[in-house]
Design an enzyme around this catalytic site. Structure first.
Site, PDB file in Angstrom:
ATOM      1  N   ASP A   1       0.643  -1.378  -0.109  1.00 11.00           N
ATOM      2  CA  ASP A   1       0.159  -0.066  -0.023  1.00 11.00           C
ATOM      3  C   ASP A   1       1.042   1.372  -0.387  1.00 11.00           C
ATOM      4  OD1 ASP A   1      -2.545   1.247   0.135  1.00 11.00           O
ATOM      5  OD2 ASP A   1      -3.081   0.586   1.633  1.00 11.00           O
TER       6      ASP A   1
ATOM      7  N   ASP B   1     -10.280   1.345  -4.371  1.00 10.96           N
ATOM      8  CA  ASP B   1     -11.096   1.528  -2.720  1.00 10.96           C
ATOM      9  C   ASP B   1     -12.519   1.366  -3.366  1.00 10.96           C
ATOM     10  OD1 ASP B   1      -9.429   1.202  -1.789  1.00 10.96           O
ATOM     11  OD2 ASP B   1      -8.678   2.958  -0.270  1.00 10.96           O
TER      12      ASP B   1
HETATM   13  C1  DGJ Z   1      -6.016   1.688   1.618  1.00  5.99           C
HETATM   14  C2  DGJ Z   1      -6.419   0.643   0.517  1.00  5.99           C
HETATM   15  O1  DGJ Z   1      -6.711   0.773  -0.395  1.00  5.99           O
HETATM   16  C3  DGJ Z   1      -7.207  -0.405   1.799  1.00  5.99           C
HETATM   17  O2  DGJ Z   1      -7.582  -1.518   0.571  1.00  5.99           O
HETATM   18  C4  DGJ Z   1      -7.135  -0.845   2.305  1.00  5.99           C
HETATM   19  O3  DGJ Z   1      -5.592  -1.661   2.041  1.00  5.99           O
HETATM   20  C5  DGJ Z   1      -6.510  -0.038   3.294  1.00  5.99           C
HETATM   21  N1  DGJ Z   1      -5.473   1.586   3.081  1.00  5.99           N
HETATM   22  C6  DGJ Z   1      -5.778  -0.285   5.056  1.00  5.99           C
HETATM   23  O4  DGJ Z   1      -5.226   0.752   5.799  1.00  5.99           O
END
Ligand code: DGJ
Length: 726
Positions: free
Chosen positions: A464, A530
């Site tokens: 991430d 997301d």
């Molecule tokens: C942002 C990501 O896009 C999510 O899928 C998840 O992993 C969160 N961060 C976790 O903090």
């Protein structure tokens, strides 16, 4: 061929003695694309054709193309009309955006190199140019790949005694003059890669990323095409910068009759200073073209799939724990989720954020990459063991480039945090960025990751990156670091991949904020957004797929009420929209009843059956469908079968809607239409005729005549399979 003019470099090469007349226009071709480069007219390379493969590539035709492209002098202009070349600078009379700019402490800005060396074969060429007065040596690499993509890169060597500050360096791609419409993408978190169009008029359309990552608003492709170009038709050319840091793309049309796309890295002031005798290379900038965007994107997919490191094994159906449990970690909860996951056929279980020291929410802990001893007294062993015993692979979320000021790492090494001044940069998600270009910080992070990967059976990292790199310097009053950070990240990924064979890595950045072919040359998939909202995902997936092959795009079946939008969605809609990619589930399956889990299992079985087709097939988006209905599909590489989805986004104008086409199938083969999933008929509707009485049609008829789509309510979807009859 290989020719050199090293001995002549001091002289002006009016006559190109070192190149025979027939070698002064070169032709590169591959994968249905031809590129013709005129080396003679301007003493620097000029691309005079980029597009369809030439029918006749005789020296006479090549020369004809080059001569026919030469501009006349006009009143009020220079005695020799300047034109777009690979090194377009003021020195050559070019008054558009220069392709290269730099200086030596405020002096020596003028650049006007000449070709001194050419090496070419049928697919690629390297041209070396020298400007002895500016003290620069340029090495231009151009290559046409298996899918017909045009790759360009430039290396600049400082051949003088003093430092050279490079301010800008772009690679230019000429577009046809009649390509008068532009397409690019923009967006934000939960809406990445939303398309926008405008007229390509005289002037410059500039898109920049200053986020230290491409960003959710980045343009994944900047394209110029004939007015109204679509997915199925309309000549269109586009470029992508394969780089994960700051970058710039522009479309420019100049009064002297050149139109072009250009792209490269975006440097911060003073970021690139080339020491005497040293060199700097640009990232690859990649161009594609097609009759319609389907063909343009297929070139990217073909070439990405042709790389040796492209994931070859079937994409494991994934369960990601984030939206199932968020930070609520603990063995009981996750073990129950693992049981539920295995029971429906999940193959990879990814433990998301929340497993490391002190991480109970998103305010602290980043940087402390030790398993939290309070929640996991025996480490992750019980959970990893359980997941593996259930026959699934184990994946782990990490965010290695980031650090919370509230972490042991930040307290021990405040100097490892990127900043341009004494105060910390603007905070985002309460976190800052580690200076990976600092060898100590790099080693610490690399060692922690190696330790985790060695201790546990982890075959997948979800990597991430939840913060833009702003004011990212090496310390108070220090140097800009985005470029060095990006290069260090690439080194780290390469190191991990080489030390842990088989490890797969996903690029996630607050969803899809780091989607580029620089990262995807080292990672195995992206977390596309997301937003798990299937309706929102349709456009996001359509435009991400302009460059990214479907099997590299994470698509997850979501919970009945979408967390990021509050929309209530059916399992069938959610699964149908996730089907044409790397399929997964992001939902607390323990909250679903048995019957629902059986339906999830059935979709997973279908996703497993279709995944070879998805991983090797040709993506088709259908034009001309009336607003409110989305039709897309993937045709198997051998055209033996195909799968299409018909998604009712909103009500359609016609009721029932008119016939829709399914292009891209083999024109001469006959296909049987099989409905794999569709909503039940409403009592107000009569049955769909072709569901009652199965029909067959040739690929040509399906692509030109089509069928009546089932009547659907908004937010319903139908999945159809086409199977060739023998
Ligand atoms: C942002 C990501 O896009 C999510 O899928 C998840 O992993 C969160 N961060 C976790 O903090």
């Amino acid at each position: 061929m290989q020719f050199s003019n090293e001995a002549l470099q001091e002289s002006v090469m009016d006559d190109f003695e070192f190149l025979a007349a027939q070698d002064r226009v070169i032709h590169l071709h591959h994968g249905g694309t031809s590129v013709v480069v005129d080396l003679e007219s301007e003493q620097v390379p000029v691309i005079v054709h980029w597009g369809e493969e030439l029918l006749d590539s005789s020296p006479e035709t090549l020369r004809g193309i080059a001569v026919a492209a030469r501009p006349q002098r006009v009143s009020g202009g220079f005695d020799r009309t300047a034109r777009l070349s690979v090194v377009a600078t003021e020195g050559s009379g070019w008054l558009g955006t220069p392709t290269i700019e730099g200086h030596r402490a405020g002096a020596g800005f003028s650049i006007k190199p000449e070709i001194i060396e050419v090496e070419a074969d049928e697919h690629s060429a390297i041209v070396v140019l020298d400007d002895s007065e500016a003290g620069l040596r340029l090495r231009w690499e151009i290559e046409v790949g298996t899918g017909g993509l045009l790759h360009q890169r430039m290396t600049v060597r400082n051949a003088a005694e003093s430092d050279y500050s490079l301010d800008a360096l772009h690679l230019a791609f000429p577009t046809p003059w009649d390509a008068t419409e532009l397409l690019d993408t923009t967006g934000h978190h939960l809406r990445e890669r939303a398309a926008q169009r405008r007229s390509f008029t005289l002037g410059t359309h500039l898109r920049e990323s200053r986020r230290g990552r491409p960003g959710a608003d980045a343009t994944v492709l900047l394209a110029a095409g004939r007015p109204g170009f679509g997915f199925e038709s309309g000549r269109v050319h586009g470029i992508h910068v394969a780089w994960s840091g700051n970058h710039r793309v522009l479309a420019e049309r100049v009064v002297s009759g050149d139109a072009f796309l250009a792209g490269g890295e975006l440097f911060a002031p003073g970021e690139v200073v080339i020491a005497a005798g040293s060199s700097v290379s640009t990232p690859w900038v990649i161009g594609s073209w097609g009759d319609g965007l389907n063909q343009l994107s297929q070139r990217f997919h073909t070439e990405w799939r042709d790389r040796p490191q492209h994931p070859q094994r079937p994409r494991p159906v994934t369960l990601n724990t984030w939206e199932a449990v968020y930070f609520d970690h603990g063995f009981q909860r996750l073990s129950a989720l693992a049981d539920a996951a295995a029971a429906v056929g999940i193959e990879r279980f990814v433990l998301d954020d929340g497993w490391f020291t002190g991480r109970r929410d998103d305010t602290r802990g980043l940087g402390d990459w030790e398993v939290d001893a309070e929640i996991w007294p025996a480490g992750l062993h019980p959970l990893v063991g359980k997941v593996c015993d259930l026959g699934m692979e184990f994946g782990l979320w990490v965010e290695p480039e980031m650090v919370n000021p509230d972490s042991d790492l930040a307290r021990a090494h405040p100097d490892w945090i990127l900043r341009g001044r004494t105060s910390l940069p603007h905070s985002a998600r309460q976190q800052q960025v580690l200076d990976l270009a600092n060898p100590d910080a790099y080693r610490h992070i690399a060692d922690r990751l190696h330790a985790l990967l060695s201790e546990y059976s982890i075959s997948y990292l979800k990597w991430d990156h939840n913060r833009d790199l702003v004011d990212a310097g090496s310390g108070p009053g220090g140097a800009p670091r985005v470029r060095e950070h990006t290069l260090a990240l690439y080194r780290l990924l390469d190191e991990l991949k080489s030390k842990h064979p088989g490890l797969e890595i996903e690029s996630c950045a607050s969803g899809g904020a780091r989607v580029d072919l620089g990262i995807l040359d080292r990672m195995d998939r992206i977390w596309t957004s997301d937003s798990l909202d299937p309706i929102e995902r349709l456009e996001n997936q359509r435009y991400t797929g302009l460059v990214v092959p479907p099997e590299m795009m994470g698509m997850h079946l979501t919970s009945p009420v979408v967390h990021s939008s509050g929309r209530a969605v059916s399992l069938e809609l959610s699964a149908a929209v996730a089907l044409l990619g790397h399929f997964g589930v992001e939902w607390d399956l323990t909250s679903a009843d048995d019957a629902t889990r059986e339906r999830v299992a059935a979709w997973i079985t279908l996703a497993k059956r279709l995944r070879p087709l998805i991983a090797g097939g040709t993506v088709v988006h259908v034009d001309g469908v009336e607003p409110g209905i989305d039709v897309r599909g993937i045709v198997a590489a051998d055209a033996e079968s195909a799968v299409f989805t018909i998604t009712q986004v909103a009500t359609s104008a016609a009721y029932p809607a008119g016939r829709i086409r399914f292009p891209g199938l083999h024109p001469a083969r006959t296909y049987e239409l099989r409905i794999l999933s569709r909503p039940a008929d409403d009592p107000a509707q009569s049955p769909l005729a072709w569901a009652e009485e199965p029909v067959t049609m040739t690929g040509r008829e399906l692509g030109s005549i089509g069928v009546r789509p089932p009547v659907q309510f908004p937010q319903q979807a139908t999945v159809i399979e086409f199977v060739s009859q023998h």
